[in-house]
Design an enzyme around this catalytic site. Structure first.
Site, PDB file in Angstrom:
ATOM      1  CG  ASP A 132       1.483  -0.151   6.877  1.00  0.00           C
ATOM      2  OD1 ASP A 132       0.840  -0.095   5.808  1.00  0.00           O
ATOM      3  OD2 ASP A 132       1.192   0.520   7.897  1.00  0.00           O
ATOM      4  NE  ARG A 133      -3.854  -0.995   5.132  1.00  0.00           N
ATOM      5  CZ  ARG A 133      -5.158  -0.876   5.251  1.00  0.00           C
ATOM      6  NH1 ARG A 133      -5.961  -1.435   4.361  1.00  0.00           N
ATOM      7  NH2 ARG A 133      -5.688  -0.191   6.240  1.00  0.00           N
ATOM      8  CE  LYS A 168      -1.228  -2.277   8.314  1.00  0.00           C
ATOM      9  NZ  LYS A 168      -1.594  -1.261   9.307  1.00  0.00           N
ATOM     10  CG  ASP A 221      -0.183   0.170   2.510  1.00  0.00           C
ATOM     11  OD1 ASP A 221       0.999  -0.235   2.569  1.00  0.00           O
ATOM     12  OD2 ASP A 221      -0.754   0.712   3.474  1.00  0.00           O
TER      13      ASP A 221
HETATM   14  C1  G16 Z   1      -4.509   1.051  10.030  1.00  0.00           C
HETATM   15  C2  G16 Z   1      -4.119   0.342  11.297  1.00  0.00           C
HETATM   16  C3  G16 Z   1      -4.570  -1.095  11.248  1.00  0.00           C
HETATM   17  C4  G16 Z   1      -6.062  -1.170  10.965  1.00  0.00           C
HETATM   18  C5  G16 Z   1      -6.371  -0.423   9.692  1.00  0.00           C
HETATM   19  C6  G16 Z   1      -7.854  -0.322   9.435  1.00  0.00           C
HETATM   20  O1  G16 Z   1      -3.782   0.526   8.968  1.00  0.00           O
HETATM   21  O2  G16 Z   1      -2.726   0.385  11.490  1.00  0.00           O
HETATM   22  O3  G16 Z   1      -4.258  -1.676  12.473  1.00  0.00           O
HETATM   23  O4  G16 Z   1      -6.468  -2.497  10.850  1.00  0.00           O
HETATM   24  O5  G16 Z   1      -5.887   0.902   9.785  1.00  0.00           O
HETATM   25  O6  G16 Z   1      -8.442   0.407  10.465  1.00  0.00           O
HETATM   26  P1  G16 Z   1      -9.951   0.871  10.410  1.00  0.00           P
HETATM   27  O7  G16 Z   1     -10.739  -0.392  10.262  1.00  0.00           O
HETATM   28  O8  G16 Z   1     -10.186   1.589  11.694  1.00  0.00           O
HETATM   29  O9  G16 Z   1     -10.100   1.737   9.189  1.00  0.00           O
HETATM   30  P2  G16 Z   1      -3.097   1.465   7.893  1.00  0.00           P
HETATM   31  O10 G16 Z   1      -2.445   0.537   6.920  1.00  0.00           O
HETATM   32  O11 G16 Z   1      -4.239   2.256   7.291  1.00  0.00           O
HETATM   33  O12 G16 Z   1      -2.155   2.318   8.675  1.00  0.00           O
END
Ligand code: G16
Length: 544
Positions: free
Chosen positions: A282-283, A377, A278
């Site tokens: 991290d994804r 992650k 992403d």
């Molecule tokens: C963030 C968080 C994750 C979470 C995701 C979705 O990811 O670090 O732990 O699972 O958001 O969160 P929500 O369901 O509240 O939208 P990232 O990759 O967006 O930083």
């Protein structure tokens, strides 16, 4: 060097969400908006004078301007050293590693992750603490409280720093190091995975691969590691050049947004392995020829096979998943007698478990997997984990997954997102569900008998902190679950997430399409939350 104190007025909306403060770029460009939030962070941290701060972002629109402002504020607030990724770039996992490796006090990561970028899109900023992980809630709450009372911020009068030339410079009392954003991270990956085996499997053509960097931060990391070091054919990494607007795309690695990759992986000429990452790296999305691996299954497969990877050859001390993530990893943990923790959504909740040595691997349904090698992650790490697994097992992705399902059963899983729902309507749905919860236990809906219905709360087993209202759970006596949550990462209206899962032991049914296998639960979930009546929507915005 002159330090100025600038008078400002507080903003009332600087409350960090699931992962830092995310808003439209235009909001961050509002006079003093970024400065206020950064000063609130610095004010609420104790003893930053003389310390080191890591700084970098995913390269989205406004990254460079924001970094220059933060440098001047960090100087004014007394940091002694800044470590900055060249070009102002650092992937989130690389930032986490650099904080740890150089024993920095913390770091500021500029990213809105998978959200789109560009002048009319999203920007974000999050603070990571000294363990390299996202600031826990007690920090983010302190940032917010400070932001509500902020009267001024401090900034140094300084020319812009050249972010593009690697090297160190001393400006009065502060050292500024511009570092290669990839080198330390690439070295870390080589210490975990069997790079010789990977080179051989890729060189011999046993593994062919496609990695979609989605015009985001992992481009340079994937090019270096997959093509330069491991010898994957030039062009194996696509959309490799980070762009400020991600090429107009949505840098969210799933079947809906990584379409180009998905089409190729389901075509007759698919490579053996496909993956995407992403905005901030991290994804991860894992695919094989003709197969998509759900993030929940990916975590379970990793846990079941970790001993095959050099970095985890001694075994795992435990695993964790976020509450809405499927229970596939729980089955692996039970089989191998490993502790298994269920945490609220948000990577910050894994930090204490990792620091305390209670878990080695963790993951989330939202395309996140990671381990104790950093405190975020990590997209490319997950890709290398799978590549290493394929090379060690000499099996394609589909065979690895099918074997796993045969042994543990398949946890059919889907997430239905309704995005940009009017805030009042979304709150109405939550209140309606809250009222419904006490009436549900014991009720039968076809083959589904409700065994519990509650709101998830979590007591951190390390520091005892309590996090309440972390999602609505409805569990059935056959182990199926429906979960409802409002996202904490969106920037427009509210996003209702409906998570659905059902376990299937019968291997004759494992090839069913997930939406078909979950059809009854989907209908039930829509009935419970009245999403269609209340919003007029006929279908989810995105299904993952
Ligand atoms: C963030 C968080 C994750 C979470 C995701 C979705 O990811 O670090 O732990 O699972 O958001 O969160 P929500 O369901 O509240 O939208 P990232 O990759 O967006 O930083």
């Amino acid at each position: 060097m002159k330090i100025k104190t600038i008078k400002t007025k507080p903003f009332d909306d600087q409350n960090p969400g699931t992962s830092g403060l995310r808003k439209k770029v235009k909001v961050f460009q509002h006079k003093n908006y970024l400065e206020n939030f950064v000063q609130s962070i610095f004010d609420s941290l104790e003893n930053i004078a003389g310390e080191t701060l890591v700084l970098g972002g995913d390269g989205r629109y406004f990254n460079r301007e924001a970094i220059q402002i933060i440098i001047k504020m960090a100087v004014a607030n007394g940091f002694a050293r800044l470590i900055i990724g060249q070009g102002g770039l650092l992937s989130t996992p690389a930032a986490s590693h650099i904080i740890r490796k150089y024993q920095a006090f913390g770091g500021l990561v500029l990213s809105a992750s998978h959200n789109p970028g560009g002048p009319d899109e999203d920007f974000g900023i999050k603070y990571n603490v000294g363990n390299g992980g996202p600031a826990p809630e007690k920090y983010t709450q302190a940032f917010y409280q400070h932001s509500l009372a902020l009267k001024s911020y401090k900034i140094a009068e300084l020319d812009d720093i050249d972010l593009d030339t690697i090297g160190s410079q001393q400006l009065d009392a502060i050292a500024i190091d511009i570092i290669d954003p990839v080198a330390d991270y690439a070295e870390l990956m080589q210490s975990i995975f069997d790079f010789d085996l990977l080179r051989e499997s890729i060189g011999s053509g046993y593994i062919t691969l496609r990695f979609d960097a989605m015009h985001a931060i992992t481009g340079p990391y994937a090019k270096k590691i997959l093509e330069d070091i491991l010898g994957a054919e030039a062009g194996s990494v696509i959309n490799a050049i980070p762009l400020e607007d991600f090429g107009g795309g949505h840098p969210d690695p799933n079947l809906a947004h990584a379409k180009e990759l998905a089409e190729e992986m389901f075509s007759a000429s698919a490579p053996t392995f496909g993956a995407a990452s992403d905005g901030d790296g991290d994804r991860n999305m894992i695919m094989g020829s003709q197969i998509f691996v759900t993030p929940s299954d990916s975590l379970a497969v990793m846990a079941a096979n970790a001993r095959l990877i050099p970095g985890y050859a001694r075994g795992l001390c435990g695993v964790a998943r976020s509450m809405p993530t499927s229970q596939a990893v729980d089955r692996v943990a039970a089989h191998y007698h490993l502790p298994c923790y269920e945490t609220p959504t948000g990577w910050k909740f894994f930090g204490n478990l990792l620091d305390a040595g209670k878990i080695t691997l963790c993951g989330e349904e939202s395309f996140g997997t990671g381990s104790d090698h950093v405190r975020e992650k990590d997209g490319l790490w997950a890709v290398l984990f799978w590549l290493n697994l394929i090379a060690r097992k000499r099996q394609p992705v589909a065979a690895i997954i099918q074997d796993h399902w045969r042994q543990f059963g398949r946890d059919f899983y889907a997430r239905h997102d309704y995005e940009a729902v009017d805030g009042d309507i979304a709150n109405g749905i939550v209140e309606h569900l809250q009222a419904l919860l006490p009436t549900l236990p014991g009720q039968a809906f076809g083959e589904f008998v409700v065994s519990y219905a509650d709101e998830f709360s979590y007591t951190d087993p390390v520091d005892g902190s309590l996090s309440q209202n972390q999602g609505i759970r409805i569990g059935f006596d056959n182990g199926s679950r429906i979960i409802f949550r409002l996202s904490g990462t969106g920037t427009v209206g509210a996003t209702l997430r409906i998570y659905l899962e059902r376990h299937e032991a019968n291997s004759n049914l494992h090839e069913l399409d997930a939406q078909v296998a979950l059809a009854d639960l989907i209908e039930l979930a829509e009935q419970f939350c009245e999403i269609k009546q209340r919003t007029g929507r006929t279908e989810p915005t995105v299904i993952t």
